[in-house]
Design an enzyme around this catalytic site. Structure first.
Site, PDB file in Angstrom:
ATOM      1  N   HIS A   1      -1.738  19.174 -24.756  1.00 48.68           N
ATOM      2  CA  HIS A   1      -3.124  18.908 -24.768  1.00 48.68           C
ATOM      3  C   HIS A   1      -3.607  20.319 -24.078  1.00 48.68           C
ATOM      4  O   HIS A   1      -3.352  20.445 -23.058  1.00 48.68           O
ATOM      5  CB  HIS A   1      -3.450  17.709 -24.012  1.00 48.68           C
ATOM      6  CG  HIS A   1      -2.996  16.431 -24.266  1.00 48.68           C
ATOM      7  ND1 HIS A   1      -2.990  15.221 -23.667  1.00 48.68           N
ATOM      8  CD2 HIS A   1      -3.075  16.046 -25.682  1.00 48.68           C
ATOM      9  CE1 HIS A   1      -2.869  14.012 -24.602  1.00 48.68           C
ATOM     10  NE2 HIS A   1      -2.832  14.512 -25.506  1.00 48.68           N
TER      11      HIS A   1
ATOM     12  N   ASP B   1      -0.313  18.559 -20.685  1.00 44.35           N
ATOM     13  CA  ASP B   1      -1.642  18.435 -20.548  1.00 44.35           C
ATOM     14  C   ASP B   1      -1.888  19.832 -19.815  1.00 44.35           C
ATOM     15  O   ASP B   1      -1.807  19.714 -18.497  1.00 44.35           O
ATOM     16  CB  ASP B   1      -2.419  17.295 -20.279  1.00 44.35           C
ATOM     17  CG  ASP B   1      -4.188  17.252 -20.274  1.00 44.35           C
ATOM     18  OD1 ASP B   1      -4.446  18.357 -19.761  1.00 44.35           O
ATOM     19  OD2 ASP B   1      -4.430  16.570 -20.822  1.00 44.35           O
TER      20      ASP B   1
ATOM     21  N   HIS C   1      -3.390   8.079 -28.753  1.00 41.14           N
ATOM     22  CA  HIS C   1      -3.333   7.860 -27.389  1.00 41.14           C
ATOM     23  C   HIS C   1      -3.470   6.579 -26.967  1.00 41.14           C
ATOM     24  O   HIS C   1      -4.718   5.945 -27.528  1.00 41.14           O
ATOM     25  CB  HIS C   1      -4.451   9.086 -27.215  1.00 41.14           C
ATOM     26  CG  HIS C   1      -4.448   9.407 -25.578  1.00 41.14           C
ATOM     27  ND1 HIS C   1      -4.357   8.173 -24.608  1.00 41.14           N
ATOM     28  CD2 HIS C   1      -4.132  10.508 -24.942  1.00 41.14           C
ATOM     29  CE1 HIS C   1      -4.408   8.830 -23.458  1.00 41.14           C
ATOM     30  NE2 HIS C   1      -4.328  10.176 -23.540  1.00 41.14           N
TER      31      HIS C   1
ATOM     32  N   ASP D   1      -8.582  16.407 -12.386  1.00 38.00           N
ATOM     33  CA  ASP D   1      -8.290  15.951 -13.876  1.00 38.00           C
ATOM     34  C   ASP D   1      -9.885  16.183 -14.533  1.00 38.00           C
ATOM     35  O   ASP D   1     -10.272  15.068 -14.717  1.00 38.00           O
ATOM     36  CB  ASP D   1      -7.757  14.764 -14.196  1.00 38.00           C
ATOM     37  CG  ASP D   1      -7.655  14.349 -15.639  1.00 38.00           C
ATOM     38  OD1 ASP D   1      -8.077  15.126 -16.459  1.00 38.00           O
ATOM     39  OD2 ASP D   1      -7.325  13.121 -15.898  1.00 38.00           O
TER      40      ASP D   1
ATOM     41  N   ARG E   1     -11.128   2.177 -23.215  1.00 39.48           N
ATOM     42  CA  ARG E   1     -11.238   1.177 -22.101  1.00 39.48           C
ATOM     43  C   ARG E   1     -10.476  -0.103 -22.398  1.00 39.48           C
ATOM     44  O   ARG E   1     -10.421  -0.966 -21.626  1.00 39.48           O
ATOM     45  CB  ARG E   1     -12.549   0.903 -21.747  1.00 39.48           C
ATOM     46  CG  ARG E   1     -13.473   2.063 -21.841  1.00 39.48           C
ATOM     47  CD  ARG E   1     -14.422   2.389 -20.201  1.00 39.48           C
ATOM     48  NE  ARG E   1     -14.984   3.677 -20.311  1.00 39.48           N
ATOM     49  CZ  ARG E   1     -14.211   4.694 -19.700  1.00 39.48           C
ATOM     50  NH1 ARG E   1     -12.925   4.709 -19.204  1.00 39.48           N
ATOM     51  NH2 ARG E   1     -14.707   5.806 -19.885  1.00 39.48           N
TER      52      ARG E   1
ATOM     53  N   HIS F   1      -0.501   7.386 -20.614  1.00 45.38           N
ATOM     54  CA  HIS F   1      -0.606   7.842 -19.282  1.00 45.38           C
ATOM     55  C   HIS F   1       0.449   6.927 -18.570  1.00 45.38           C
ATOM     56  O   HIS F   1       0.455   5.704 -18.554  1.00 45.38           O
ATOM     57  CB  HIS F   1      -1.736   7.733 -18.594  1.00 45.38           C
ATOM     58  CG  HIS F   1      -2.943   8.543 -19.134  1.00 45.38           C
ATOM     59  ND1 HIS F   1      -4.271   8.586 -18.674  1.00 45.38           N
ATOM     60  CD2 HIS F   1      -2.429   9.732 -20.053  1.00 45.38           C
ATOM     61  CE1 HIS F   1      -4.911   9.620 -19.393  1.00 45.38           C
ATOM     62  NE2 HIS F   1      -4.195  10.265 -20.489  1.00 45.38           N
TER      63      HIS F   1
ATOM     64  N   GLU G   1      -8.711  18.441 -25.957  1.00 39.64           N
ATOM     65  CA  GLU G   1      -9.571  17.505 -25.412  1.00 39.64           C
ATOM     66  C   GLU G   1     -10.552  17.814 -24.712  1.00 39.64           C
ATOM     67  O   GLU G   1     -10.880  17.310 -23.436  1.00 39.64           O
ATOM     68  CB  GLU G   1      -8.262  16.357 -24.439  1.00 39.64           C
ATOM     69  CG  GLU G   1      -7.142  15.966 -25.132  1.00 39.64           C
ATOM     70  CD  GLU G   1      -6.529  15.236 -24.252  1.00 39.64           C
ATOM     71  OE1 GLU G   1      -6.167  15.790 -23.136  1.00 39.64           O
ATOM     72  OE2 GLU G   1      -6.225  13.869 -24.594  1.00 39.64           O
TER      73      GLU G   1
ATOM     74  N   HIS H   1      -4.131  18.920 -16.660  1.00 41.93           N
ATOM     75  CA  HIS H   1      -3.490  18.079 -15.712  1.00 41.93           C
ATOM     76  C   HIS H   1      -2.360  18.955 -14.815  1.00 41.93           C
ATOM     77  O   HIS H   1      -2.285  18.804 -13.934  1.00 41.93           O
ATOM     78  CB  HIS H   1      -2.801  17.044 -16.494  1.00 41.93           C
ATOM     79  CG  HIS H   1      -3.776  16.244 -17.010  1.00 41.93           C
ATOM     80  ND1 HIS H   1      -3.214  15.053 -17.916  1.00 41.93           N
ATOM     81  CD2 HIS H   1      -4.887  16.001 -17.186  1.00 41.93           C
ATOM     82  CE1 HIS H   1      -4.236  14.334 -18.354  1.00 41.93           C
ATOM     83  NE2 HIS H   1      -5.378  14.940 -17.960  1.00 41.93           N
TER      84      HIS H   1
ATOM     85  N   HIS I   1     -11.561  17.952 -17.373  1.00 41.15           N
ATOM     86  CA  HIS I   1     -11.517  19.090 -18.687  1.00 41.15           C
ATOM     87  C   HIS I   1     -12.550  19.882 -18.784  1.00 41.15           C
ATOM     88  O   HIS I   1     -13.857  19.607 -18.648  1.00 41.15           O
ATOM     89  CB  HIS I   1     -11.268  18.271 -19.975  1.00 41.15           C
ATOM     90  CG  HIS I   1      -9.893  17.549 -19.977  1.00 41.15           C
ATOM     91  ND1 HIS I   1      -9.457  16.870 -21.100  1.00 41.15           N
ATOM     92  CD2 HIS I   1      -9.095  17.092 -18.871  1.00 41.15           C
ATOM     93  CE1 HIS I   1      -8.422  16.184 -20.710  1.00 41.15           C
ATOM     94  NE2 HIS I   1      -8.194  16.263 -19.322  1.00 41.15           N
TER      95      HIS I   1
ATOM     96  N   GLU J   1       2.622  11.511 -20.712  1.00 45.67           N
ATOM     97  CA  GLU J   1       1.734  12.649 -20.594  1.00 45.67           C
ATOM     98  C   GLU J   1       1.840  13.198 -19.027  1.00 45.67           C
ATOM     99  O   GLU J   1       1.990  12.352 -18.094  1.00 45.67           O
ATOM    100  CB  GLU J   1       0.193  12.215 -20.724  1.00 45.67           C
ATOM    101  CG  GLU J   1      -0.737  13.196 -20.565  1.00 45.67           C
ATOM    102  CD  GLU J   1      -2.051  13.213 -21.290  1.00 45.67           C
ATOM    103  OE1 GLU J   1      -2.355  12.176 -21.704  1.00 45.67           O
ATOM    104  OE2 GLU J   1      -3.037  13.878 -20.849  1.00 45.67           O
TER     105      GLU J   1
ATOM    106  N   TYR K   1      -6.836   4.255 -21.746  1.00 46.94           N
ATOM    107  CA  TYR K   1      -6.920   4.922 -20.402  1.00 46.94           C
ATOM    108  C   TYR K   1      -6.310   3.619 -19.651  1.00 46.94           C
ATOM    109  O   TYR K   1      -5.686   3.354 -18.545  1.00 46.94           O
ATOM    110  CB  TYR K   1      -8.226   5.117 -20.031  1.00 46.94           C
ATOM    111  CG  TYR K   1      -8.441   6.444 -20.475  1.00 46.94           C
ATOM    112  CD1 TYR K   1      -7.418   7.652 -20.696  1.00 46.94           C
ATOM    113  CD2 TYR K   1      -9.638   6.688 -20.957  1.00 46.94           C
ATOM    114  CE1 TYR K   1      -7.939   8.737 -21.223  1.00 46.94           C
ATOM    115  CE2 TYR K   1     -10.071   8.220 -21.497  1.00 46.94           C
ATOM    116  CZ  TYR K   1      -9.198   9.110 -21.528  1.00 46.94           C
ATOM    117  OH  TYR K   1      -9.404  10.132 -22.049  1.00 46.94           O
TER     118      TYR K   1
HETATM  119 ZN    ZN Z   1      -7.352  14.570 -18.583  1.00 48.04          ZN
HETATM  120 FE    FE Z   2      -4.634  14.871 -22.019  1.00 46.54          FE
HETATM  121 FE    FE Z   3      -4.470  11.469 -21.898  1.00 46.78          FE
END
Ligand code: ZN
Ligand code: FE
Ligand code: FE
Length: 279
Positions: free
Chosen positions: A212, A177, A68, A225, A38, A108, A257, A180, A227, A143, A71
């Site tokens: 991913h 991904d 990564h 989105d 975050r 992202h 993930e 995604h 998972h 991504e 976010y």
């Molecule tokens: Zn995702």
């Molecule tokens: Fe991903």
């Molecule tokens: Fe991601």
């Protein structure tokens, strides 16, 4: 070539601990957040830990590692402070990653928050133009996104537009991904070959550097989105087995993930190894 398979791990214990955890669950690659997902400040790098990890990784054949970005990193934000956070965070992440040469850095692309995809693409590529340098030892990856909200990168064409606007675009890679792209509308269940052909035609398969590997809770084109564990979602075990075995994909590193604890990841990695055609 070896099957490169691993999962997302907590970075709380440092690099060596991640390497050892990966090894203990049968993984030979792993992903981690460069800092709190975050946002916020990163912990100072412990050089002794990095050195110990690099020796361990070389001995055990672990890598490439995939860092990564948080976010909250949004290069396409409407507010200056949001874009400034994105830029300073990525700059700092890439500086730290120079200590682990050959790493992958996935982010992202961003959300245009109502400004429109074209403006989002210009903001993202603008940031990359200020940050990327030819001497970087890390590959920066965009991504593929599911297209929820105002996400940029919801299809291959949008990623191509970002790449085209980056001066060092040849060096920008893609992390695909599976959840995604499925949520974004690509039929990797019934037409994996077609999706790969489309990726190749628009982005070039040489740009694809990582996968991913996730199942999805949602039906194709849901733009959600969420998972799911391998075989417990709408993509399914058979389709994901075709992904890890596809001749154009099988040599790439795969990172889970999925919503798992370590025991869950260990079991999923064992399952995927059993699904490899050379197993
Ligand atoms: Zn995702
Ligand atoms: Fe991903
Ligand atoms: Fe991601």
């Amino acid at each position: 070539m070896d099957f490169k398979i691993g999962c997302h791990l907590s970075s709380a214990g440092g690099y060596l601990a991640m390497g050892q955890t990966a090894e203990s669950i049968g993984a030979n690659v792993f992903q981690f957040f460069t800092r709190n997902p975050r946002g916020g400040a990163a912990k100072p790098i412990d050089r002794a830990d990095v050195k110990a990890f690099l020796a361990y990784a070389a001995e055990k054949g672990i890598g490439p590692i995939l860092a990564h970005a948080p976010y909250t990193l949004n290069a396409a934000g409407a507010e200056d402070r949001v874009r400034e956070f994105a830029e300073s965070t990525m700059r700092d992440d890439l500086k730290r990653l120079e200590l682990t040469p050959g790493a992958l850095y996935n982010f992202h692309p961003g959300s245009h928050v109502g400004q429109g995809a074209e403006i989002g693409i210009a903001l993202i590529s603008g940031m990359l133009n200020r940050i990327l340098a030819p001497e970087l030892k890390t590959s920066v990856l965009l991504e593929t996104m599911a297209g929820k909200g105002s996400e940029v990168g919801r299809n291959f064409e949008e990623l191509r537009k970002i790449v085209d606007a980056v001066e060092l675009g040849d060096r920008v890679g893609v992390c695909l991904d599976t959840c995604h792209v499925w949520d974004g509308g690509y039929d990797i269940v019934d037409d994996l070959d077609g999706v790969i052909r489309e990726f190749d035609a628009i982005l070039g398969l040489s740009r694809l550097k990582a996968i991913h590997l996730n199942d999805s809770m949602n039906a194709r084109s849901a733009r959600k989105d969420r998972h799911a564990c391998i075989g417990r979602g709408k993509i399914g075990k058979e389709a994901l087995a075709r992904v890890i075995n596809h001749p154009r994909l099988r040599d790439l590193p795969f990172y889970l993930e999925t919503p798992n604890d370590l025991d869950g990841y260990r079991a999923e990695i064992a399952l995927l190894k059993s699904l490899r055609s050379d197993a």
